[in-house]
Design an enzyme around this catalytic site. Structure first.
Site, mmCIF file in Angstrom:
data_model
loop_
_atom_site.group_PDB
_atom_site.id
_atom_site.type_symbol
_atom_site.label_atom_id
_atom_site.label_comp_id
_atom_site.label_asym_id
_atom_site.label_seq_id
_atom_site.Cartn_x
_atom_site.Cartn_y
_atom_site.Cartn_z
ATOM 1 N N ASP A 75 -57.844 23.560 12.847
ATOM 2 C CA ASP A 75 -57.514 22.958 14.452
ATOM 3 C C ASP A 75 -56.320 22.572 14.894
ATOM 4 O OD1 ASP A 75 -59.126 20.436 14.108
ATOM 5 O OD2 ASP A 75 -58.927 20.892 16.270
ATOM 6 N N GLU A 136 -61.345 18.877 15.195
ATOM 7 C CA GLU A 136 -60.568 17.761 14.391
ATOM 8 C C GLU A 136 -59.904 17.067 15.667
ATOM 9 O OE1 GLU A 136 -58.445 13.860 13.359
ATOM 10 O OE2 GLU A 136 -57.360 15.867 14.302
HETATM 11 ZN ZN LIG Z 1 -54.376 15.594 12.387
#
Ligand SMILES: [Zn+2]
Length: 367
Positions: A75, A136
């Site tokens: 992401d 993340e």
């Molecule tokens: Zn990163």
């Protein structure tokens, strides 16, 4: 050493950069990776995490050698729609209206080119695992829900640090968030203000007394948001602030938390207000010794391809924190990304190349 296909590496990176992949919206990106490894003898498994999936790629290898884990996230932060990568002689940027997404697609491009090269020259290797997490950028949410017991490797190289390839992050902080919710007493602000207890005033007093900013070389505290009150003619009944504390040293983090708690309690009591405090440990910190096996593999892998290494401390969290907490020895390596989380983000082509060679060098020396 490692005569990789630079053109293919750049194409893989720019192809991925064009795919929009905000946190929890990584489907297209995941599909691209699964498709890319199809003919490489790689097993791709998807593991549900929230509304998305983490992706685990595994490559069989000589089981007499230790398995190795590489990790990155798929992401990106926003704005990430319609990314138009601009490739110059030396670097790759966006067109200036979006991020580039080299955080962390530079790492994924390195892994994919590493796998392709590895397959082409039939390099001897042990078992390889590549974990590509989702979500993340929104608090390590993807990997937090990943069952690390499916992993065989005990040594992990996360490629999710910024700056030129060569950086090895050996320390990152513990990180907690706290909220302080003050409840006073509402009253008419013009007719009988003395009957009220203004929660905003109480919270303001608390905040001015709290530790703030850099506490010492490895500890920080920051009030991030405040809210409260309903109208100017009402003595504010409620006010809330949310803050974070970080420290490399868990005892120091706890000490700040205890201090924050006691200041909030005592100050509220002084004003006859109530206060409720919540605390969440967002993730654990880690400290890896420079002489540890994992640090030495990283440094040696760099030295044999002419990269000078620097051991560093990070002020932020990454999937590395979660892997270490799960008992897998992990360091965070630079993936060459620069000025991340801005529309000025870029990656040097030489760092994409170096990073790919580093992946191969680690695979090569893993015994
Ligand atoms: Zn990163």
């Amino acid at each position: 050493m490692y005569d990789i296909n630079t053109k293919r590496l750049i194409k893989t990176f720019t192809d991925m950069a064009k795919i929009s992949s905000p946190s929890w919206g990584e489907n297209a990106m995941r599909g691209y990776i699964v498709n890319a490894v199809k003919k490489l003898g790689v097993t791709a498994r998807q593991f549900r995490s929230g509304e998305s999936y983490n992706l685990l790629l595994t490559v069989r290898g000589d089981t007499k050698r230790k398995p190795v884990l590489f990790s990155a996230h798929m992401d990106t932060v926003t704005p990430c729609d319609n990314v138009k990568p601009v490739v110059s002689q030396t670097k790759i940027t966006s067109d200036g209206t979006t991020i580039l997404g080299s955080d962390d697609k530079a790492a994924i491009a390195m892994f994919l080119e590493g796998l392709r090269y590895n397959k082409e020259i039939r390099m001897p290797h042990g078992p390889i695992e590549i974990l590509i997490s989702c979500a993340e950028e929104v608090g390590l949410r993807g990997i937090k829900e990943f069952d690390t017991s499916v992993l065989k490797a005990r040594h992990a190289f996360v490629f999710d640090s910024d700056g030129p390839v060569g950086k090895i992050v050996l320390q990152a902080p513990y990180h907690s968030t706290m909220s302080i919710a003050v409840t006073g007493r509402a009253a008419h602000a013009g007719m009988e203000p003395e009957k009220g207890i203004n929660a905003i005033n109480v919270l303001s007093e608390i905040i001015t007394l709290l530790p703030a900013s850099r506490i010492d070389h490895e500890t920080t505290v920051n009030v991030g948001t405040i809210s409260g009150g309903r109208a100017t003619n009402i003595v504010a009944e409620k006010a809330v602030c949310v803050l974070e504390a970080r420290s490399i040293d868990y005892r120091k983090l706890r000490k700040q938390e205890v201090l924050i708690r006691s200041i909030a309690k005592e100050t509220s009591a002084r004003f006859k207000a109530r206060c409720a405090i919540s605390r969440t440990l967002e993730y654990s910190g880690f400290t890896i010794h420079p002489d540890a096996v994992i640090s030495q593999i990283a440094a040696t892998a760099m030295a044999r391809i002419g990269i000078r290494h620097q051991f560093e401390v990070s002020g932020g969290g990454s999937d590395t924190n979660i892997l270490n907490a799960a008992g897998i020895s992990a360091v965070n390596l630079s993936a060459g990304m620069q000025r991340v989380h801005t529309t000025k983000e870029y990656v040097m082509i030489r760092d994409l190349i170096k990073g790919t060679k580093l992946v191969l060098s680690i695979i090569d020396i893993m015994r």
